[in-house]
Design a protein around this motif. Sequence first.
Motif, short mmCIF file in Angstrom:
data_model
loop_
_atom_site.label_atom_id
_atom_site.label_comp_id
_atom_site.label_asym_id
_atom_site.label_seq_id
_atom_site.Cartn_x
_atom_site.Cartn_y
_atom_site.Cartn_z
N ILE A 236 15.38 2.52 3.81
CA ILE A 236 14.10 2.45 4.52
C ILE A 236 14.27 3.18 5.84
N PHE A 237 13.49 4.23 6.05
CA PHE A 237 13.65 5.03 7.27
C PHE A 237 12.41 5.89 7.46
N HIS A 238 12.10 6.18 8.73
CA HIS A 238 10.95 7.02 9.04
C HIS A 238 9.69 6.56 8.30
N ARG B 43 2.34 2.86 -2.39
CA ARG B 43 3.61 2.80 -3.12
C ARG B 43 3.66 3.82 -4.25
N ARG C 299 0.83 -1.21 0.00
CA ARG C 299 0.00 0.00 0.00
C ARG C 299 0.86 1.25 0.00
N GLY D 121 5.37 2.92 1.22
CA GLY D 121 5.13 1.80 2.14
C GLY D 121 4.83 2.26 3.56
N GLN D 122 4.87 1.29 4.47
CA GLN D 122 4.51 1.56 5.88
C GLN D 122 5.48 0.85 6.81
N TYR D 123 6.69 1.35 6.91
CA TYR D 123 7.72 0.71 7.74
C TYR D 123 7.71 1.32 9.13
N ILE D 124 6.75 0.88 9.94
CA ILE D 124 6.58 1.44 11.28
C ILE D 124 6.32 0.32 12.27
N PRO D 125 6.50 0.63 13.58
CA PRO D 125 6.23 -0.40 14.58
C PRO D 125 4.77 -0.86 14.54
N GLU D 126 4.58 -2.12 14.88
CA GLU D 126 3.25 -2.71 14.93
C GLU D 126 2.31 -1.86 15.79
N LYS E 241 10.16 3.75 2.18
CA LYS E 241 11.30 3.44 1.33
C LYS E 241 11.47 4.64 0.41
N MET F 28 0.39 0.53 13.70
CA MET F 28 -0.27 0.11 12.46
C MET F 28 -1.77 0.43 12.44
#
Lengths: 262, 396
Positions: free
Chosen positions: B278-280, B7, B5, B13-18, B283, B21
């Motif tokens: 990948i950060f904050h 993108r 999602r 994307g969604q690179y965050i802690p669970e 991507k 979410m």
Amino acid sequence: MSNIGKAFEKGKAFIAFITCGDPDIETTKRCVLSAAENGADLIELGIPFSDPTAEGPVIQEANMRALSNGITTDMIFEMVRDLRKVTDIPMVFMTYANVVFSYGTDRFMRACRDTGMDGLILPDVPFEEKDDFAPEAMEYGIDLISLIAPTSEGRTVMIAREAKGFIYLVSSLGVTGERKDIDTDLERIIKVIKENTELPVAVGFGISVPEQAGKMAAISDGVIVGSAIVRIIGEKGKDSPEYVGEYIRRMKAAVLSSDTAL
Amino acid sequence: MTNARGRFGKHGGQYIPETLMNAVIELEEAYDRYKDDEDFREELDLLLNEYAGRPSRLYFAKNMTDALGGAKIYLKREDMNHTGAHKINNVLGQALLAKRMGKTRLIAETGAGQHGVATATAAALMGMECVVFMGAEDMERQALNVYRMRLLGADVVPVTTGTATLKDAVSETMREWTRRIDDTHYCLGSVMGPHPFPTIVRDFQAVISREIKDQILKKEGKLPDAVIACVGGGSNAIGSFYHFIDDPEVRLIGCEAAGRGIDTYETAATVNTGKIGIFHGMKSYFCQDEYGQIAPVYSISAGLDYPGVGPEHAYLHDTGRAEYVPVTDDEAVNAFEYLSRCEGIIPAIESAHAVSYAMKTAPEMGKDKIIVVTISGRGDKDCAQIARYRGENLSE
């Protein structure tokens, strides 16, 4: 069963987190061995990251100390290779997505297998993004550990069903670090997890004293302690292995005393 | 199968802690529900027009055009918005959305302080609690904005970790959000972070290019040949570009902060010097070392002093639809002074990066060509610092 499963075979598990290279690689090695000798069942090795967004101040500072000493991912793989000559305790890495991604996911997972790591925890990679890492992890037999949080609610089932190694249950809101009270209804969450996976459930975030460890172990399969150990290492430096061992012995006793027949 | 999602090509994307979410899923659902809701749109438009002062002017910079002797230069005057920058466009939208979601507290990061001031303003207007995280280093560079935020009723929390600048303020605001989610909305200030933020912020800032298009067609009867804006995270740039993305004849030019130069370590030019990472929560391209450690970046501009760039910009770079050019501190300060003297407009030092590139490129273009430069904010906040840069110490 993966090697990680062995950590939970002898009753409730105690999982110790250590930031690699704080204050130096040699001390980290000695801390790992001291933890293993004093009852730790699994070691979580933190690969330092410049901007650890899921960490509280204690582990943030440990990351900074390690990085300012010039610690790199390659040096940590070397350390693991050395440790594997003397201990077979299950070990997993804890780091951030960019550390793995920039190393090359395939190359990273292969190095994990070759040096003898068993698993990997990436706190900034939720279920929706795990396909970036899971295929390579699976290829090299590395368990990509899933986290479940008090806020996961309807997500718990899908996460549990695809989980590997063990479930890392986050005890409460916020970042890592010691807390006075943990008042999340963890038993309800653990019940849902257990209905959907055979994997053990370990509780982490905020646990620092034996009483808490006992309480958390009573309702789960093990406890994870990070900041309290990292704080000792921060204070005692090169002398810390002895103090880390003594602390873990007390914590492990509390964990074991909670062990009720399930 | 998991889905991909938010993108933009391979970025986003969604690179965050669970832990976060469900909060971002809830935000996405609320946004999808309200973005085309008539009452919501009406309330937001009214605020943008009556409170923020939209539409902002598209000003023909005749003196600058004559002096440079090339393309006609128009300035999109986001500096004339209430609170002095484009940031208010996004903040009013997000604050209104947060209210609809039942949130009573806004938290935000800020670099130069413009987004913090805008958030504090919206919170004051809508009766919400507000906490702004700001790098300790930036608090010193932008003391006036710190005072403005406190005057507006916000708590300003100094961030001392890491480099004590914008990236650390973002990290700390994310940490705060994981501590307290129920009543709190993270009012992210740029087109960055996890999905849906890059999309939400872009949509709220797209008002800039929507207006530019209307205004330039009325004034010139044709589209501009180039649109130029500065890029930190990239919110005023994406806002300026958005409605031109499908008009391939319009060049889209983002100006990155090169600091002391892209051949030095003292730079914040992410697209020009960074690599994918990948950060904050996203991507995208980031300034980083060979082991993926995020690099300390530098720019004279606290608002562009960020080691990453929004994922949609990364994608526009990959596809070649937009160009990203570096502009140094020196060039930006020259442009800051140039626009002040030439047009009587003191631009934010961030916006001066875009002005600088316009100065460079306009003379190379024919007199029948048209450039639009977005002046993302006004420069009052920068005067003390630019004076210092020129060796003059202002006492207040």
